[in-house]
Design an enzyme around this catalytic site. Structure first.
Site, PDB file in Angstrom:
ATOM      1  N   GLY A  47       0.702  -1.151   0.116  1.00  0.00           N
ATOM      2  CA  GLY A  47       0.112  -0.074  -0.045  1.00  0.00           C
ATOM      3  C   GLY A  47       0.788   1.235   0.243  1.00  0.00           C
ATOM      4  O   GLY A  47       2.094   1.281   0.600  1.00  0.00           O
ATOM      5  N   GLN A  52       2.915  10.022   1.236  1.00  0.00           N
ATOM      6  CA  GLN A  52       3.989   9.367   1.439  1.00  0.00           C
ATOM      7  C   GLN A  52       5.050   9.699   0.282  1.00  0.00           C
ATOM      8  O   GLN A  52       6.300   9.422   0.298  1.00  0.00           O
ATOM      9  CB  GLN A  52       3.976   7.839   1.704  1.00  0.00           C
ATOM     10  N   CYS A  94       5.927  -0.019   7.711  1.00  0.00           N
ATOM     11  CA  CYS A  94       5.435   1.058   6.741  1.00  0.00           C
ATOM     12  C   CYS A  94       6.839   1.622   6.095  1.00  0.00           C
ATOM     13  O   CYS A  94       7.896   1.825   6.732  1.00  0.00           O
ATOM     14  CB  CYS A  94       5.276   2.373   7.712  1.00  0.00           C
ATOM     15  N   LEU A  95       6.788   1.830   4.705  1.00  0.00           N
ATOM     16  CA  LEU A  95       7.665   2.262   3.994  1.00  0.00           C
ATOM     17  C   LEU A  95       8.515   3.579   4.254  1.00  0.00           C
ATOM     18  O   LEU A  95       9.504   4.041   4.182  1.00  0.00           O
ATOM     19  CB  LEU A  95       7.235   2.494   2.551  1.00  0.00           C
ATOM     20  N   HIS A 136      -4.578   1.152   7.260  1.00  0.00           N
ATOM     21  CA  HIS A 136      -3.336   1.839   7.262  1.00  0.00           C
ATOM     22  C   HIS A 136      -3.165   3.292   6.646  1.00  0.00           C
ATOM     23  O   HIS A 136      -2.564   4.088   6.704  1.00  0.00           O
ATOM     24  CB  HIS A 136      -2.164   0.776   7.264  1.00  0.00           C
ATOM     25  N   GLU A 137      -3.753   3.114   5.219  1.00  0.00           N
ATOM     26  CA  GLU A 137      -3.583   3.921   4.151  1.00  0.00           C
ATOM     27  C   GLU A 137      -4.484   5.258   4.448  1.00  0.00           C
ATOM     28  O   GLU A 137      -3.964   6.249   4.270  1.00  0.00           O
ATOM     29  CB  GLU A 137      -3.823   3.521   2.746  1.00  0.00           C
ATOM     30  N   HIS A 140      -2.695   7.290   6.890  1.00  0.00           N
ATOM     31  CA  HIS A 140      -1.872   8.304   6.351  1.00  0.00           C
ATOM     32  C   HIS A 140      -2.468   9.432   5.783  1.00  0.00           C
ATOM     33  O   HIS A 140      -1.752  10.668   5.669  1.00  0.00           O
ATOM     34  CB  HIS A 140      -1.107   7.535   5.021  1.00  0.00           C
TER      35      HIS A 140
HETATM   36 CO    CO Z   1       2.510   3.331   5.911  1.00  0.00          CO
END
Ligand code: CO
Length: 174
Positions: A47, A52, A94-95, A136-137, A140
């Site tokens: 995702g 991000q 998470c990236l 999760h997204e 963000h």
């Molecule tokens: Co993330």
């Protein structure tokens, strides 16, 4: 050609901003989604949310089965309309928060309304991994990171690591 965007990491203020709703479903949006997909795949993520990659918009790309076009979702302006009382605690990463993982408790099932890249409205019931990625997204898109949702003990344990990430952010001058 792949068009990889720079993934912003912990300490970057854009990750804490609320994304603006998308009002124009134009070629620019389709291009952004394509670039986000390339970036997510290159990073081997499941995702990726627009903040991000430095863009404060209600846009996310989700794919619980990386590389499978059938499970790929382009999510614009998502609204979670309900969620199950049943929750589960599952490890996330998470990236934007490299090298940190931890268990986050979330509802197992959610109902979601969102638009696709053409502005068409969709309704979706998601369970398990897909429901978790979407939550999760959406976090963000609201400036929330999974580390905010870790237990107090775990947050204490990773405090040093987060400080380090934020410091290396400053050194990059952003
Ligand atoms: Co993330």
């Amino acid at each position: 050609m792949k068009d990889i965007m720079m993934i912003r990491t912990y300490g970057d203020k854009v990750l804490r901003r609320q994304g603006a709703a998308v009002e124009e479903f134009d070629a620019g949006l389709v291009e952004l989604l394509g670039r986000m997909l390339d970036t997510m795949m290159a990073a081997e993520g499941v995702g990726l949310a627009a903040p991000q990659v430095g863009i404060s918009k209600q846009v996310a790309v989700v794919n619980p089965e990386p590389g499978n076009p059938k499970t790929l979702l382009y999510i614009v302006n998502p609204r979670m309309t309900s969620c199950s009382e049943e929750t589960e605690s599952v490890e996330e990463g998470c990236l934007s928060v490299p090298e940190v993982r931890g268990k986050v408790e979330r509802p197992v099932e959610i109902e979601l309304e969102y638009q696709d890249e053409s502005g068409k409205e969709h309704r979706l019931t998601a369970r398990g991994l897909l429901a978790r990625i979407i939550q999760h997204e959406i976090d963000h898109l609201n400036g929330v990171l999974f580390v905010d949702r870790l237990s107090f003990g775990k947050r204490t344990m990773i405090k040093g690591k987060l400080k380090q990430l934020a410091a290396s952010q400053k050194n990059r001058g952003r």
